[in-house]
Design a protein around this motif. Sequence first.
Motif, mmCIF file in Angstrom:
data_model
loop_
_atom_site.group_PDB
_atom_site.id
_atom_site.type_symbol
_atom_site.label_atom_id
_atom_site.label_comp_id
_atom_site.label_asym_id
_atom_site.label_seq_id
_atom_site.Cartn_x
_atom_site.Cartn_y
_atom_site.Cartn_z
ATOM 1 N N ALA A 40 -0.734 -36.046 8.670
ATOM 2 C CA ALA A 40 -1.691 -34.963 8.913
ATOM 3 C C ALA A 40 -2.614 -35.325 10.070
ATOM 4 O O ALA A 40 -2.878 -34.512 10.969
ATOM 5 N N ARG A 41 -3.102 -36.566 10.063
ATOM 6 C CA ARG A 41 -3.962 -37.022 11.169
ATOM 7 C C ARG A 41 -3.212 -36.991 12.492
ATOM 8 O O ARG A 41 -3.730 -36.507 13.504
ATOM 9 N N ASP A 42 -1.976 -37.492 12.482
ATOM 10 C CA ASP A 42 -1.189 -37.532 13.718
ATOM 11 C C ASP A 42 -0.876 -36.123 14.225
ATOM 12 O O ASP A 42 -0.827 -35.885 15.436
ATOM 13 N N LEU A 43 -0.652 -35.205 13.310
ATOM 14 C CA LEU A 43 -0.391 -33.818 13.708
ATOM 15 C C LEU A 43 -1.608 -33.199 14.384
ATOM 16 O O LEU A 43 -1.487 -32.497 15.397
ATOM 17 N N TYR A 44 -2.782 -33.466 13.853
ATOM 18 C CA TYR A 44 -3.996 -32.913 14.458
ATOM 19 C C TYR A 44 -4.256 -33.528 15.835
ATOM 20 O O TYR A 44 -4.688 -32.830 16.764
#
Length: 338
Positions: free
Chosen positions: A34-38
Motif C-alpha cells: 500500500a505504501r509503495d503504491l502511494y
Amino acid sequence: MAIEFPQRYLIALTEVATRLVDARKPKTDLGVIARDLYIGFFEVCMRGGLDRALGDLAGAFPPLDATDRVGLADHDQLIAALVARIEAIDLDGGGPRNAKPRQLADCVVAALGLAVVADREPAGSLGANVRAELDAAIARVVEDELGGTKLRDAVIAEARTRCEERFLGAFAKLTAHLDAHGLKLIKLPKVPIDALHASQRALSDARAAVIDRVGRIAIDRAKDVLARADAAVAEQVDRAITLRVTPREVAIARAQAGTSPGEIARMLAEGLAEVLPVAWRAAEQTVHPYSAARTFAIGDVIEHPKFGRGTVVSMLAKHVDIEFSDGKRTLVHVPPRR
C-alpha cells in the motif's frame, strides 16, 4: 466532488503495480505494498504534471503535504483505506495473476476517491517530421553542453560552489573518483564523514542544477521548432497542465533520472512530447503510381488505376504480390538489378 485522474495515467499506475506484484513475495504485509503504491502514484502524478490532483488530495485528506513524496504513504487513514481495498481483491488468492496489477491500480483510485476521466483533447496535431526535428534540436543542445567530459566537469564545478571551504580538500579527493556522468563515486577515499556527506549532497544538488539549466536551453530550442510548425502548440510548453506545473518542468523533472547525456536528451524529448496536448501523426508514406515499367520493393504503397491503393507484400522475379482492400493480386514490374 471527485478528484479527476486522466485515463492515460491509470495505465502508468498499472505499470507501477505490475512491478510491485512481480517483486512482492506472497503473504507480505499488505501495508508495505500500500505504501509503495502511494509512492508510485505520487511519482506518476509528478511525471504527468498532475499537481492539481495532488493539491486536491491534500485538501481532502488533511494533514497531507502535496509536495511530500511519502506524504500519502505516511497518512494512516489513506493506508488503512487502501489496505482494506487490497484485502477485498485477495491479492495472494485465486484469479489470474496478470489481472492483479490493474486491480491494484483500481484500489488506489477507489481509496483516494478519484474519478478516471478521458484524456484531454489535443490542442494541435503535428507530424513525425516535427517530432524528429524536436528530438534533434534537444539532442544537439545536450551534446554541446554535456557531451564528453562536460557533464562531469559541470557537476564538479557547480558542486564546488556549493561546498563549504572547510570541506574543499575532501571534496577534491572525492571528485577525483566521480564517474564519467557525474552521478556516483566509483571509489570512496578516506575523508571525514561530515565532509563525505556534505560533498555528496553538493554533488547531488549540483547535478540537478546542471540538468535543469541545460534542459531549459534545450527546450527553448525545441520551442522554436514547435513555433515554426504551430505557434499555439509552442505556447503550451510553458502553460500549466493542470494547476501550476508546465510541460517544460515535467520534461526537466523526468530528465533528472537520466544517466548519460544521450539518456537525458531522450527523457527531455519524450517527456515534452508526451505531456504536450498534441496528436503526433505518423510519418506519411510515399504512394507510388503503379506502372509495369517501374521497380517496386516490399513495403511500397501502390496506387493502381483499377484496384486502388495496396501494399507490396512479396516479390519474385518480374512479379510483385500486392495486398489491396479486396484481396491480393499479382502484377508485373521490372525486377531490381543484381
